[in-house]
Design a protein around this motif. Structure first.
Motif, PDB file in Angstrom:
ATOM      1  N   CYS A 103      36.560  29.624  76.743  1.00 48.67           N
ATOM      2  CA  CYS A 103      37.086  28.348  76.273  1.00 48.67           C
ATOM      3  C   CYS A 103      36.255  27.846  75.097  1.00 48.67           C
ATOM      4  CB  CYS A 103      37.055  27.323  77.410  1.00 48.67           C
ATOM      5  SG  CYS A 103      37.698  25.706  76.917  1.00 48.67           S
ATOM      6  N   GLU A 104      36.949  27.468  74.031  1.00 49.62           N
ATOM      7  CA  GLU A 104      36.249  26.876  72.885  1.00 49.62           C
ATOM      8  C   GLU A 104      35.542  25.600  73.325  1.00 49.62           C
ATOM      9  OE1 GLU A 104      35.143  26.929  69.862  1.00 49.62           O
ATOM     10  OE2 GLU A 104      35.619  29.062  69.988  1.00 49.62           O
ATOM     11  N   LYS A 105      34.483  25.246  72.635  1.00 47.32           N
ATOM     12  CA  LYS A 105      33.786  23.999  72.948  1.00 47.32           C
ATOM     13  C   LYS A 105      34.503  22.869  72.223  1.00 47.32           C
ATOM     14  CE  LYS A 105      31.884  22.510  69.122  1.00 47.32           C
ATOM     15  NZ  LYS A 105      31.575  21.236  68.575  1.00 47.32           N
ATOM     16  N   PRO A 106      34.558  21.639  72.751  1.00 42.46           N
ATOM     17  CA  PRO A 106      34.043  21.248  74.057  1.00 42.46           C
ATOM     18  C   PRO A 106      35.099  21.481  75.126  1.00 42.46           C
ATOM     19  CG  PRO A 106      34.894  19.338  72.935  1.00 42.46           C
ATOM     20  CD  PRO A 106      35.145  20.507  72.025  1.00 42.46           C
ATOM     21  N   ILE A 107      34.649  21.604  76.359  1.00 43.01           N
ATOM     22  CA  ILE A 107      35.606  21.715  77.463  1.00 43.01           C
ATOM     23  C   ILE A 107      36.464  20.461  77.503  1.00 43.01           C
ATOM     24  CG2 ILE A 107      35.822  21.806  79.971  1.00 43.01           C
ATOM     25  CD1 ILE A 107      33.271  23.556  79.997  1.00 43.01           C
ATOM     26  N   ALA A 108      35.816  19.312  77.348  1.00 47.10           N
ATOM     27  CA  ALA A 108      36.557  18.040  77.311  1.00 47.10           C
ATOM     28  C   ALA A 108      35.687  17.008  76.622  1.00 47.10           C
ATOM     29  CB  ALA A 108      36.891  17.581  78.728  1.00 47.10           C
ATOM     30  N   LEU A 109      36.267  15.858  76.305  1.00 51.08           N
ATOM     31  CA  LEU A 109      35.494  14.810  75.634  1.00 51.08           C
ATOM     32  C   LEU A 109      34.892  13.823  76.631  1.00 51.08           C
ATOM     33  CD1 LEU A 109      37.680  14.113  72.470  1.00 51.08           C
ATOM     34  CD2 LEU A 109      35.599  15.481  72.676  1.00 51.08           C
ATOM     35  N   ASP A 110      35.146  14.018  77.918  1.00 48.69           N
ATOM     36  CA  ASP A 110      34.503  13.150  78.908  1.00 48.69           C
ATOM     37  C   ASP A 110      33.865  14.012  79.987  1.00 48.69           C
ATOM     38  OD1 ASP A 110      36.513  12.855  81.598  1.00 48.69           O
ATOM     39  OD2 ASP A 110      37.378  13.634  79.728  1.00 48.69           O
ATOM     40  N   ARG A 111      32.848  13.407  80.634  1.00 50.13           N
ATOM     41  CA  ARG A 111      32.041  14.161  81.586  1.00 50.13           C
ATOM     42  C   ARG A 111      32.835  14.559  82.835  1.00 50.13           C
ATOM     43  NH1 ARG A 111      27.917  14.555  85.650  1.00 50.13           N
ATOM     44  NH2 ARG A 111      26.324  15.864  84.693  1.00 50.13           N
ATOM     45  N   ALA A 112      33.640  13.618  83.350  1.00 50.75           N
ATOM     46  CA  ALA A 112      34.348  13.883  84.606  1.00 50.75           C
ATOM     47  C   ALA A 112      35.224  15.128  84.473  1.00 50.75           C
ATOM     48  CB  ALA A 112      35.185  12.664  84.996  1.00 50.75           C
ATOM     49  N   THR A 113      35.987  15.169  83.405  1.00 48.46           N
ATOM     50  CA  THR A 113      36.870  16.324  83.203  1.00 48.46           C
ATOM     51  C   THR A 113      36.060  17.607  83.038  1.00 48.46           C
ATOM     52  OG1 THR A 113      38.367  14.822  82.044  1.00 48.46           O
ATOM     53  CG2 THR A 113      38.787  17.181  81.815  1.00 48.46           C
ATOM     54  N   THR A 114      34.944  17.499  82.325  1.00 50.32           N
ATOM     55  CA  THR A 114      34.104  18.682  82.122  1.00 50.32           C
ATOM     56  C   THR A 114      33.608  19.220  83.461  1.00 50.32           C
ATOM     57  OG1 THR A 114      33.401  17.767  79.994  1.00 50.32           O
ATOM     58  CG2 THR A 114      32.055  19.546  80.913  1.00 50.32           C
ATOM     59  N   ALA A 165      27.598  24.459  79.092  1.00 43.57           N
ATOM     60  CA  ALA A 165      28.388  23.517  78.300  1.00 43.57           C
ATOM     61  C   ALA A 165      28.193  22.099  78.831  1.00 43.57           C
ATOM     62  CB  ALA A 165      29.863  23.908  78.349  1.00 43.57           C
ATOM     63  N   LEU A 166      28.163  21.973  80.150  1.00 44.80           N
ATOM     64  CA  LEU A 166      27.969  20.656  80.752  1.00 44.80           C
ATOM     65  C   LEU A 166      26.595  20.096  80.385  1.00 44.80           C
ATOM     66  CD1 LEU A 166      28.917  18.405  82.628  1.00 44.80           C
ATOM     67  CD2 LEU A 166      28.018  19.746  84.557  1.00 44.80           C
ATOM     68  N   ALA A 167      25.568  20.926  80.447  1.00 45.57           N
ATOM     69  CA  ALA A 167      24.211  20.466  80.136  1.00 45.57           C
ATOM     70  C   ALA A 167      24.118  19.994  78.688  1.00 45.57           C
ATOM     71  CB  ALA A 167      23.200  21.578  80.402  1.00 45.57           C
ATOM     72  N   ALA A 168      24.697  20.759  77.777  1.00 46.25           N
ATOM     73  CA  ALA A 168      24.656  20.354  76.368  1.00 46.25           C
ATOM     74  C   ALA A 168      25.449  19.068  76.164  1.00 46.25           C
ATOM     75  CB  ALA A 168      25.197  21.479  75.485  1.00 46.25           C
ATOM     76  N   PHE A 169      26.573  18.962  76.862  1.00 46.74           N
ATOM     77  CA  PHE A 169      27.382  17.745  76.775  1.00 46.74           C
ATOM     78  C   PHE A 169      26.575  16.545  77.248  1.00 46.74           C
ATOM     79  CE2 PHE A 169      30.208  14.559  78.497  1.00 46.74           C
ATOM     80  CZ  PHE A 169      31.217  14.461  77.550  1.00 46.74           C
ATOM     81  N   ASP A 170      25.864  16.706  78.359  1.00 43.78           N
ATOM     82  CA  ASP A 170      25.064  15.594  78.901  1.00 43.78           C
ATOM     83  C   ASP A 170      23.967  15.173  77.927  1.00 43.78           C
ATOM     84  OD1 ASP A 170      26.562  15.413  81.185  1.00 43.78           O
ATOM     85  OD2 ASP A 170      25.188  16.608  82.420  1.00 43.78           O
ATOM     86  N   LEU A 171      23.344  16.152  77.284  1.00 39.18           N
ATOM     87  CA  LEU A 171      22.307  15.810  76.301  1.00 39.18           C
ATOM     88  C   LEU A 171      22.926  15.091  75.105  1.00 39.18           C
ATOM     89  CD1 LEU A 171      20.095  19.038  76.388  1.00 39.18           C
ATOM     90  CD2 LEU A 171      19.574  16.806  77.399  1.00 39.18           C
ATOM     91  N   ALA A 172      24.126  15.499  74.719  1.00 37.40           N
ATOM     92  CA  ALA A 172      24.807  14.815  73.619  1.00 37.40           C
ATOM     93  C   ALA A 172      25.139  13.370  74.014  1.00 37.40           C
ATOM     94  CB  ALA A 172      26.074  15.571  73.221  1.00 37.40           C
ATOM     95  N   GLU A 173      25.540  13.189  75.266  1.00 35.75           N
ATOM     96  CA  GLU A 173      25.802  11.827  75.745  1.00 35.75           C
ATOM     97  C   GLU A 173      24.526  10.992  75.731  1.00 35.75           C
ATOM     98  OE1 GLU A 173      29.715  11.120  77.122  1.00 35.75           O
ATOM     99  OE2 GLU A 173      28.505  10.975  78.961  1.00 35.75           O
ATOM    100  N   ALA A 174      23.426  11.595  76.141  1.00 37.76           N
ATOM    101  CA  ALA A 174      22.146  10.889  76.123  1.00 37.76           C
ATOM    102  C   ALA A 174      21.768  10.526  74.688  1.00 37.76           C
ATOM    103  CB  ALA A 174      21.055  11.750  76.759  1.00 37.76           C
ATOM    104  N   ALA A 175      22.026  11.433  73.763  1.00 35.00           N
ATOM    105  CA  ALA A 175      21.733  11.146  72.352  1.00 35.00           C
ATOM    106  C   ALA A 175      22.601   9.989  71.864  1.00 35.00           C
ATOM    107  CB  ALA A 175      21.968  12.395  71.498  1.00 35.00           C
ATOM    108  N   ASP A 176      23.861  10.043  72.237  1.00 33.88           N
ATOM    109  CA  ASP A 176      24.778   8.965  71.841  1.00 33.88           C
ATOM    110  C   ASP A 176      24.282   7.626  72.388  1.00 33.88           C
ATOM    111  OD1 ASP A 176      27.888   8.710  70.823  1.00 33.88           O
ATOM    112  OD2 ASP A 176      27.370   7.237  72.371  1.00 33.88           O
ATOM    113  N   GLU A 177      23.881   7.613  73.649  1.00 33.15           N
ATOM    114  CA  GLU A 177      23.394   6.361  74.243  1.00 33.15           C
ATOM    115  C   GLU A 177      22.107   5.910  73.563  1.00 33.15           C
ATOM    116  OE1 GLU A 177      22.980   6.268  78.550  1.00 33.15           O
ATOM    117  OE2 GLU A 177      21.220   4.962  78.288  1.00 33.15           O
ATOM    118  N   SER A 178      21.215   6.848  73.295  1.00 35.67           N
ATOM    119  CA  SER A 178      19.954   6.494  72.642  1.00 35.67           C
ATOM    120  C   SER A 178      20.217   5.871  71.282  1.00 35.67           C
ATOM    121  CB  SER A 178      19.068   7.733  72.492  1.00 35.67           C
ATOM    122  OG  SER A 178      17.944   7.440  71.687  1.00 35.67           O
TER     123      SER A 178
END
Lengths: 346, 346, 346, 346
Positions: free
Chosen positions: C94-105, C309-322
């Motif tokens: 699957c191409e990245k991202p799996i989804a744009l939200d965490r729950a779906t990912t 993919a989930l781990a990278a997504f979570d770090l991206a979310e943390a970056a966004d929040e920061s």
């Protein structure tokens, strides 16, 4: 740390480079006195560097601040001034070439030897940190047996016709530098084949019977091959780069960039190129005078002798002859320059 | 987008490269059928690539999936197979060299022409993106008049003696690539002077009357000079780099590194070098077959003709003769290869 | 050598890259069937590549030539199509991202796991030869303990506003690639601090609440620091380069040039820069599908899992929040993505 | 060309560099007198350079050959000696830092200003030819609006613990150089966020409450972002490289190699890296003293003022605070250093 005061004769382009280095970058050699035939030039330099100045070469030789002599006058004066200095008991650093003919070159080398003085010739590349480092690694055996030597020396644009007329011709003026490096890094030569062309200004060079582009092929006594390409008019900048390919390693000395940054615009990155030998060799000219001063102070052999200058001159003559005849010239190193070998073998 | 199915003859080292490219990287050319005299080899390839296979060259030529032929067999079979294909009405891509002698080369080129078929020869460097880009800029006049051409082709280590015996000699096997590039980028040649040496294994090369190191100097009809250095044994890696110095610009094609990273340890940074022609030319071999397929489909001229192969062969012969005689060989391009000019002038 | 036929869903920009690679450069993966919702696109691709085509995803899943599935449709369809394929017993790339939200990912990763199928996500940089070689040397201990990780990912020019709206934001769309590489080369992260700016088009990016330039600082569990800089608009070209500084060695992956030649004009030398990710990664996209096919055929673990993919997504979310809060976000790796650590320490 | 004689105070590592340059490479500044508290050191230097020497700072200030003063003593003496020189009517070149605390720094700058003398501080990088060339092109608008500033300053190996104790801490000792360059090339800063780690010797650095690795993020008043990475222990060599990405162009200042040659062995090519700041900046230290002498002779403003030193110091303090608190520190330039802005915005 003792230093040596140099009496500098000649304040043209090369003389000025030496004066700046002696006044600044050198650590063992120092500027003692300056001479130039033009009183205005001599005085200006004396005042600028805070040293005595003179328009009399005899006075320079006799001056107590002349512990050794550096000759950077127009070519025609190199030989007589070198001999005069040696006879006056001064060691001599002489800009290349010693002379434009073989007889004068041989005589000068012999006169200095008879006078028991040191003679170092201005093949500055031997003192550049990169070249010196590579030479040392070759001497130490790190490169193994040399198979191929390749060197490029190219100026950005042709000098004026007036300069060309007194230059001794392309091979004696330009190629001679690569020929010296070839001997230094690889050893003695047994064959010289030269090819020349006048490309940038065919009429101009034909008028003086000279070329602006050349390829010279060498065969070394060791069996290795060498190739030199030279140009008066690269167009893009000054180039001086060398490669030595050996059985254990290959050294490649680059032409440096003028500045240490890249400038990126859409789709393209660019760098500045060096324009001339002064930009290419920021350290070599100072280092050669320090090495000369060191040899004088220690009474140790100089690193580029009159015999080295004669050998490079002889190879340049062989190249010139090869270019004119279209034949390979076989040579034999005699200890004092090169003789022609009786026959050429492929 | 129409594609062309190729009947590939020969599955040795080069044949395998072509098969991989036809099965993968090519977009216009496709693998149609494979032939090899060895049934095990032919079958394995047929199964691997999912195409018909045969041990009969006649069958390959007659097969409906052979819309054109690529010949990558041992050298001795190049000429007869090329002629047979043309007579069978197939356009031919033939690996270099067409033959190891001039008569067969000429005859083959003529036979294909008589049959009215296309013949492209495997000088892959013309299809590498870097070389192609530089050639295009030269054609467009961006470089101005060429003054100097310089090219290095070096293998990392000598091939086995068995290969050397059938190679046609150093100049016909190695230098021929740079000779083709010289003609392509600069134009026709009027003088060839070659120098050779056996450095890596003097006895081995003497035994086969060959060399492992050479410098070849060219004079072009335009007046420009060219210099080629070649080696069977650089020691450090594969090298294929070229420089063309012109009046308006200078192009310098680098030898790439094997990997795009630096590895730094105390005081030192290092990079991996490419080891052979496959690493050096990831795209050229696929591009040459696509270009051939394009020419076949469009009935347009190929980009490296049999005449080009003949011209490069003739220059390699002149280099070989120059090396053997120690003389410059003067040549004249006739439209169908090179003739000897009546006399040599410097 | 067995190969695996892939049913490819989606024929937009990324889908096309995959199709070309499956039809050509891949050796283990092959194109089996193509699907696109647009019949004209699907048909054209089917004809071009000589494979069956369909406008029904169900049909693609059921087709015998679909031995595994690659999903390269618009982002919104990634998750449902991945789940559908897994439920149909197909391993999925699957191409990245799996989804744009965490729950779906999370849900998607779990669904595939429940179905017992493999899921590989499109972080192509892990398959580039340079990155892979450096990773291997780090794994082998050649680099020692990592002290500093530095990575730059920059596009030449901003995409259209329409793309930005559905991109998930700068950190989830761009930075996520460097975050994946950081985890892969150095290990898990414990702190994320992000800084963003809209420099190239302040109004445009403000309108979508996004940035075009960012610096993200990471602290790794090992104690090492990391820094990532990203840009939508470098102006000069595409850049993707990384450095890992360790106690025994430092690896520096360069951004390559577009072409392997220098073009020299008076005083200046220039080189072409790569313009986009396709030029930067000629081999990585083919290699990731071959690696996927290899894993499918061998039933071995994929090299970039859904958990990655989930781990990278979570770090991206943390970056966004920061970036939004101006605070460092402390995180803790749980084995299935990152949780927030209870407090931040400097 | 008039020159200026400098009374040099301090003959430790930096003092020695200045003495060598004043005795050699400088063209406008010259060595006048030398002072060191250690008589043996002072005498040796006086003899080596052929200038008067003294162990009394008062004597140095009063000496007729002290036309201006250069202070290169241990840090604690910088401020009092600078003030004493100014009060004695001497312009001062002072090594960085002026002091390890803000109050002394401010007071020193004010005292010199009150005395009506010039004060230049030793941020040598501003005088390196590469940096100066890039700064000039940025000033000329060739780079457009800056979007991103990136700079790396790394030493090869940590200094001894004794040095660290008196260094003022990592940010004031190391980062301060990049902070000065950031202000010089991009402009004033509004936010500082710092992250530090002790990686090379965790216990050693913890013992002195310091770090050996840091990443500092800047936000400029213009909206641009900046990122600095620093290390006491790169392992591979000294690194000082900077990139400025702008809307029209991007400048990238490289870390140079120690030597201009490549050394190739089977499969690998390597180059020497620079080991320390002396190798990195062959020309900058001479140029800064020449620029100082020029300003003194012309009564023109110096190029790095006490206010510049104060501003860089304040940013280093902000970085130190950010590292200690884990928070971004918002700052505001006041014309005389930086004040804290009342609140932080992301």
């Amino acid at each position: 740390m003792s230093t040596l005061r140099i009496g500098l004769a000649g304040l043209g382009r090369m003389g000025r480079i030496h004066a700046d280095n002696l006044a600044g970058r050198c650590s063992t050699a120092r500027l003692g006195v300056v001479f130039d035939a033009d009183p205005a030039v001599a005085r200006e330099a004396g005042e600028r560097y805070g040293v005595p100045w003179t328009v009399s070469y005899e006075e320079l030789l006799a001056h107590p601040a002349t512990e050794a002599v550096a000759v950077a006058t127009p070519t025609g004066a190199h030989a007589p001034m070198t001999v005069a200095a040696a006879r006056a008991g001064r060691d001599v650093f002489c800009e290349k070439p010693i002379a434009l003919d073989r007889a004068t070159t041989v005589e000068t080398v012999e006169e200095v030897r008879r006078a028991g003085m040191l003679l170092q010739v201005g093949f500055h590349r031997r003192f550049d940190p990169d070249w010196a480092a590579v030479a040392e690694r070759i001497r130490a055996g790190e490169l193994g047996e040399v198979a191929l030597f390749r060197s490029s020396l190219r100026d950005m644009a042709s000098p004026p016709a007036s300069f060309l007329a007194g230059s001794g011709g392309f091979f004696r003026d330009v190629t001679v530098h690569d020929l010296d490096v070839a001997r230094w890094l690889v050893g003695e030569v047994v064959e010289v084949t030269a090819h020349g062309a006048a490309v940038s200004d065919p009429e101009g060079f034909a008028a003086v019977g000279d070329v602006d582009t050349a390829v010279v092929v060498l065969r070394f006594a060791s069996g290795a091959l060498g190739v030199i390409d030279n140009s008066r008019a690269s167009g893009y900048g000054y180039e001086c780069s060398t490669e030595v390919m050996g059985s254990r390693a290959t050294a490649r000395i680059d032409n440096p960039y003028r500045r240490g940054y890249e400038w990126r615009t859409p789709g393209l990155t660019s760098r500045d190129l060096v324009a001339d030998f002064q930009e290419r060799y920021p350290l070599a000219y100072a280092a050669e005078l320090d090495a000369f001063a060191r040899a004088v102070l220690d009474r140790s052999p100089v690193r580029v002798s009159g015999e080295d200058a004669l050998a490079a001159f002889d190879l340049a003559e062989a190249a010139d002859e090869s270019w004119r005849t279209g034949r390979t010239v076989a040579v034999r190193y005699t200890g004092t320059g090169y003789a022609r070998a009786s026959e050429v073998s492929a």
